[in-house]
Design a protein around this motif. Structure first.
Motif, PDB file in Angstrom:
ATOM      1  N   PRO A 113       0.843  -1.195   0.000  1.00 52.76           N
ATOM      2  CA  PRO A 113       0.000   0.000   0.000  1.00 52.76           C
ATOM      3  C   PRO A 113       0.880   1.247   0.000  1.00 52.76           C
ATOM      4  O   PRO A 113       1.911   1.245   0.668  1.00 52.76           O
ATOM      5  N   VAL A 114       0.455   2.308  -0.681  1.00 52.34           N
ATOM      6  CA  VAL A 114       1.319   3.489  -0.748  1.00 52.34           C
ATOM      7  C   VAL A 114       0.494   4.770  -0.887  1.00 52.34           C
ATOM      8  O   VAL A 114      -0.672   4.735  -1.312  1.00 52.34           O
ATOM      9  N   TYR A 115       1.122   5.878  -0.532  1.00 50.09           N
ATOM     10  CA  TYR A 115       0.551   7.229  -0.579  1.00 50.09           C
ATOM     11  C   TYR A 115      -0.283   7.424  -1.863  1.00 50.09           C
ATOM     12  O   TYR A 115       0.243   7.308  -2.966  1.00 50.09           O
ATOM     13  N   PRO A 116      -1.577   7.717  -1.739  1.00 47.08           N
ATOM     14  CA  PRO A 116      -2.479   7.699  -2.904  1.00 47.08           C
ATOM     15  C   PRO A 116      -2.013   8.512  -4.121  1.00 47.08           C
ATOM     16  O   PRO A 116      -2.152   8.020  -5.252  1.00 47.08           O
ATOM     17  N   ASN A 161      10.309   6.405   0.756  1.00 47.81           N
ATOM     18  CA  ASN A 161      11.158   6.008   1.876  1.00 47.81           C
ATOM     19  C   ASN A 161      11.516   7.207   2.738  1.00 47.81           C
ATOM     20  O   ASN A 161      12.227   8.089   2.260  1.00 47.81           O
ATOM     21  N   PRO A 162      11.090   7.271   3.989  1.00 47.53           N
ATOM     22  CA  PRO A 162      10.236   6.342   4.711  1.00 47.53           C
ATOM     23  C   PRO A 162       8.887   6.146   4.012  1.00 47.53           C
ATOM     24  O   PRO A 162       8.416   7.032   3.320  1.00 47.53           O
ATOM     25  N   HIS A 163       8.356   4.956   4.245  1.00 43.93           N
ATOM     26  CA  HIS A 163       7.200   4.520   3.486  1.00 43.93           C
ATOM     27  C   HIS A 163       5.896   4.927   4.181  1.00 43.93           C
ATOM     28  O   HIS A 163       5.658   4.595   5.344  1.00 43.93           O
ATOM     29  N   ASN A 164       5.094   5.664   3.425  1.00 41.64           N
ATOM     30  CA  ASN A 164       3.752   6.059   3.861  1.00 41.64           C
ATOM     31  C   ASN A 164       2.780   5.137   3.152  1.00 41.64           C
ATOM     32  O   ASN A 164       2.824   5.073   1.917  1.00 41.64           O
ATOM     33  N   GLU A 311       8.604   2.913  12.036  1.00 40.47           N
ATOM     34  CA  GLU A 311      10.039   3.194  12.266  1.00 40.47           C
ATOM     35  C   GLU A 311      10.354   4.677  12.027  1.00 40.47           C
ATOM     36  O   GLU A 311      11.437   5.148  12.341  1.00 40.47           O
ATOM     37  N   GLY A 312       9.399   5.391  11.435  1.00 44.73           N
ATOM     38  CA  GLY A 312       9.514   6.816  11.180  1.00 44.73           C
ATOM     39  C   GLY A 312       8.125   7.316  10.817  1.00 44.73           C
ATOM     40  O   GLY A 312       7.168   6.533  10.777  1.00 44.73           O
ATOM     41  N   THR A 313       8.001   8.629  10.535  1.00 37.60           N
ATOM     42  CA  THR A 313       6.724   9.295  10.204  1.00 37.60           C
ATOM     43  C   THR A 313       5.860   9.442  11.471  1.00 37.60           C
ATOM     44  O   THR A 313       6.201   8.916  12.533  1.00 37.60           O
ATOM     45  N   PHE A 314       4.734  10.132  11.331  1.00 40.26           N
ATOM     46  CA  PHE A 314       3.783  10.228  12.449  1.00 40.26           C
ATOM     47  C   PHE A 314       2.476   9.553  12.054  1.00 40.26           C
ATOM     48  O   PHE A 314       1.393   9.976  12.421  1.00 40.26           O
ATOM     49  N   LEU A 315       2.620   8.476  11.267  1.00 35.56           N
ATOM     50  CA  LEU A 315       1.463   7.769  10.727  1.00 35.56           C
ATOM     51  C   LEU A 315       1.473   6.319  11.197  1.00 35.56           C
ATOM     52  O   LEU A 315       2.528   5.676  11.185  1.00 35.56           O
ATOM     53  N   ALA A 316       0.301   5.835  11.613  1.00 32.40           N
ATOM     54  CA  ALA A 316       0.197   4.429  12.017  1.00 32.40           C
ATOM     55  C   ALA A 316      -0.773   3.733  11.075  1.00 32.40           C
ATOM     56  O   ALA A 316      -1.825   4.285  10.725  1.00 32.40           O
ATOM     57  N   TRP A 317      -0.410   2.529  10.680  1.00 32.10           N
ATOM     58  CA  TRP A 317      -1.178   1.759   9.712  1.00 32.10           C
ATOM     59  C   TRP A 317      -1.862   0.644  10.490  1.00 32.10           C
ATOM     60  O   TRP A 317      -1.212  -0.303  10.930  1.00 32.10           O
ATOM     61  N   LEU A 318      -3.167   0.805  10.701  1.00 32.31           N
ATOM     62  CA  LEU A 318      -3.890  -0.097  11.599  1.00 32.31           C
ATOM     63  C   LEU A 318      -4.609  -1.191  10.817  1.00 32.31           C
ATOM     64  O   LEU A 318      -5.472  -0.903   9.971  1.00 32.31           O
ATOM     65  N   PRO A 345      -8.159   1.366   1.640  1.00 31.29           N
ATOM     66  CA  PRO A 345      -8.189   1.065   0.199  1.00 31.29           C
ATOM     67  C   PRO A 345      -7.669   2.225  -0.665  1.00 31.29           C
ATOM     68  O   PRO A 345      -7.260   2.007  -1.808  1.00 31.29           O
ATOM     69  N   ASP A 346      -7.660   3.466  -0.138  1.00 36.13           N
ATOM     70  CA  ASP A 346      -7.100   4.582  -0.907  1.00 36.13           C
ATOM     71  C   ASP A 346      -5.618   4.369  -1.214  1.00 36.13           C
ATOM     72  O   ASP A 346      -5.052   5.027  -2.087  1.00 36.13           O
ATOM     73  N   PHE A 347      -4.980   3.465  -0.454  1.00 36.60           N
ATOM     74  CA  PHE A 347      -3.537   3.234  -0.602  1.00 36.60           C
ATOM     75  C   PHE A 347      -3.252   2.025  -1.503  1.00 36.60           C
ATOM     76  O   PHE A 347      -2.124   1.558  -1.575  1.00 36.60           O
ATOM     77  N   GLY A 348      -4.288   1.540  -2.170  1.00 35.60           N
ATOM     78  CA  GLY A 348      -4.127   0.406  -3.072  1.00 35.60           C
ATOM     79  C   GLY A 348      -4.741  -0.850  -2.493  1.00 35.60           C
ATOM     80  O   GLY A 348      -5.141  -0.880  -1.316  1.00 35.60           O
ATOM     81  N   PRO A 349      -4.831  -1.937  -3.323  1.00 37.90           N
ATOM     82  CA  PRO A 349      -5.555  -3.152  -2.907  1.00 37.90           C
ATOM     83  C   PRO A 349      -5.139  -3.734  -1.555  1.00 37.90           C
ATOM     84  O   PRO A 349      -6.016  -4.169  -0.794  1.00 37.90           O
ATOM     85  N   PRO A 350      -3.849  -3.716  -1.167  1.00 40.41           N
ATOM     86  CA  PRO A 350      -3.540  -4.320   0.142  1.00 40.41           C
ATOM     87  C   PRO A 350      -4.089  -3.525   1.319  1.00 40.41           C
ATOM     88  O   PRO A 350      -3.990  -3.972   2.464  1.00 40.41           O
ATOM     89  N   GLY A 351      -4.698  -2.375   1.060  1.00 40.75           N
ATOM     90  CA  GLY A 351      -5.209  -1.540   2.150  1.00 40.75           C
ATOM     91  C   GLY A 351      -6.599  -1.917   2.626  1.00 40.75           C
ATOM     92  O   GLY A 351      -7.091  -1.330   3.603  1.00 40.75           O
ATOM     93  N   ALA A 352      -7.239  -2.889   1.980  1.00 39.67           N
ATOM     94  CA  ALA A 352      -8.591  -3.290   2.413  1.00 39.67           C
ATOM     95  C   ALA A 352      -8.536  -3.776   3.860  1.00 39.67           C
ATOM     96  O   ALA A 352      -7.694  -4.609   4.208  1.00 39.67           O
ATOM     97  N   GLY A 353      -9.408  -3.232   4.707  1.00 42.95           N
ATOM     98  CA  GLY A 353      -9.446  -3.630   6.114  1.00 42.95           C
ATOM     99  C   GLY A 353      -8.485  -2.843   6.997  1.00 42.95           C
ATOM    100  O   GLY A 353      -8.370  -3.114   8.193  1.00 42.95           O
ATOM    101  N   PHE A 354      -7.790  -1.853   6.410  1.00 51.14           N
ATOM    102  CA  PHE A 354      -6.856  -1.023   7.181  1.00 51.14           C
ATOM    103  C   PHE A 354      -7.378   0.421   7.255  1.00 51.14           C
ATOM    104  O   PHE A 354      -8.202   0.850   6.439  1.00 51.14           O
TER     105      PHE A 354
END
Ligand code: PLP
Length: 380
Positions: A113-116, A161-164, A311-318, A345-354
């Motif tokens: 998943p990645v920054y839209p 990188n760092p990965h959002n 490991e960086g950023t102020f974002l958590a991927w739940l 899902p805005d971050f691509g297919p692996p984002g479903a349920g996150f």
């Protein structure tokens, strides 16, 4: 001196974060922080406003020297001042970098998943998007990456990188493997490193272009003071393009599209690099403590929700797939908890349920958000 605990009312300030949702929703989405900007940056902006004319700006030699000094001091990366290209934003920057590096119809590889806006960028130039998803444990899947690079044909690898949104900070060995794969496939690298000055646990950022001259020759790196010093609304950033021929192609792509950088953004960026280090260090410590508190709270109070430690950023991927919110966690938490998060899902297919949660806020705000989410999950 720097009070990150202090809540700041932002609703009437014309900001995106606190305007998107209804008044009873706590916004924890878009990637800016609810902290006051460092005083030396505000002072530099105020000083510039003493001059009453705000015509087009130009990046002074002083700014480029500051950037060159920052790259050397922070990452041990030596580049000449002419390699620095000021731009009005990282998103325009990586779009124009694709325009400069990709042949017509080529492929652009992204690590979902990645920054839209990275998912959107290839289609902006009628290029083919090629997904190379990270593994379930948010490691680089080298086989998937090599496969995608093999199909790119004159295209680019759009690295984050760092990965959002995952908060991964790629290790040197991972970057070496990715860069070697790009060289082998004849694919350029466009590296968005906007979050690179907010790394936790003493990590040191490795710019992919700093790995060696062959990598630098085919890489456009994008950096900014926007995230680190919370000045994203000032629309200023810079690219590092050490290779003269690639820089000339990039300059042609930029010309007549994104030539001008916000004049206050230039001033603020220079002040941030010159005088912003105490604020950055304090913010980093605060964010790391927020991250650790959040990880504990998610484990203890949000049943079925899992979170890998950023490991960086102020974002958590739940990862909410095991929770009562699994079907559509963004809608669940918006409706039942009145917490505004980014839909996975805005971050691509692996984002479903996150969902993506922004913990760049006073601890009390974070506690309020998690409290609301815990009650919503308990009620099902
Ligand atoms: C990875 C990444 N790149 C770029 C941006 C935005 O950059 P800019 O505002 O300079 O266009 C963001 C903002 O969230 C981001 O997370």
């Amino acid at each position: 001196m720097i009070d990150f605990d202090k809540p700041i009312e932002r609703r009437a300030s014309g900001c995106s974060k606190w305007t998107r949702f209804a008044a009873d929703v706590l916004p924890m989405w878009v990637a800016d922080m609810d902290f006051a900007v460092a005083e030396p940056i505000l002072a530099a902006i105020r000083a510039r406003l003493e001059h009453p004319v705000l015509g087009y700006g130009v990046s002074q030699a002083g700014l480029k020297d500051r950037i060159v000094g920052w790259l050397a001091a922070q990452y041990g990366w030596q580049v000449p001042a002419e390699a620095i290209v000021p731009l009005p934003g990282v998103v325009p920057g990586f779009n124009l970098a694709l325009r400069a590096t990709c042949a017509p119809g080529a492929g652009v590889v992204v690590q979902t998943p990645v920054y839209p806006p990275m998912l959107k960028a290839p289609e902006n130039w009628a290029l083919r998007r090629l997904d190379a998803p990270l593994t379930a444990t948010v490691e680089v899947d080298m086989a998937a990456l090599r496969d995608a690079l093999g199909q790119a044909r004159g295209g680019a690898f759009l690295l984050c990188n760092p990965h959002n949104p995952t908060g991964r900070v790629f290790r040197r060995d991972e970057l070496v493997a990715m860069a070697e794969a790009c060289l082998a496939a004849g694919v350029a690298i466009v590296s968005d490193e906007i979050h690179c000055d907010l790394l936790f646990d003493g990590r040191r950022h490795v710019p992919v272009a700093a790995l060696g001259p062959e990598v630098a020759a085919q890489t456009i790196t994008l950096m900014s003071a926007g995230k680190t010093w919370n000045i994203a609304g000032l629309n200023a950033c810079w690219a590092v393009v050490p290779d003269a021929a690639l820089r000339a192609r990039f300059a042609r792509a930029i010309a007549s599209v994104a030539d001008h950088v916000n004049i206050l953004g230039l001033v603020a960026t220079e002040a941030a690099l010159a005088e912003g280090e105490p604020w950055r260090r304090a913010a980093l410590a605060y964010l790391q403590a927020n991250r650790d508190w959040l990880a504990g709270a998610v484990a203890a109070r949000l049943p079925g929700v899992r979170m890998a430690l950023p490991e960086g950023t102020f974002l958590a991927w739940l990862d909410c797939r095991g929770s009562a919110a699994a079907a559509d966690p963004q809608a669940f938490f918006l409706q039942k908890a009145k917490v505004g998060l980014n839909p996975g899902p805005d971050f691509g297919p692996p984002g479903a349920g996150f969902v993506r949660l922004n913990f760049g806020c006073p601890r009390a705000t974070l506690e309020e958000g998690i409290g609301r989410m815990a009650v919503a999950l308990a009620q099902g």
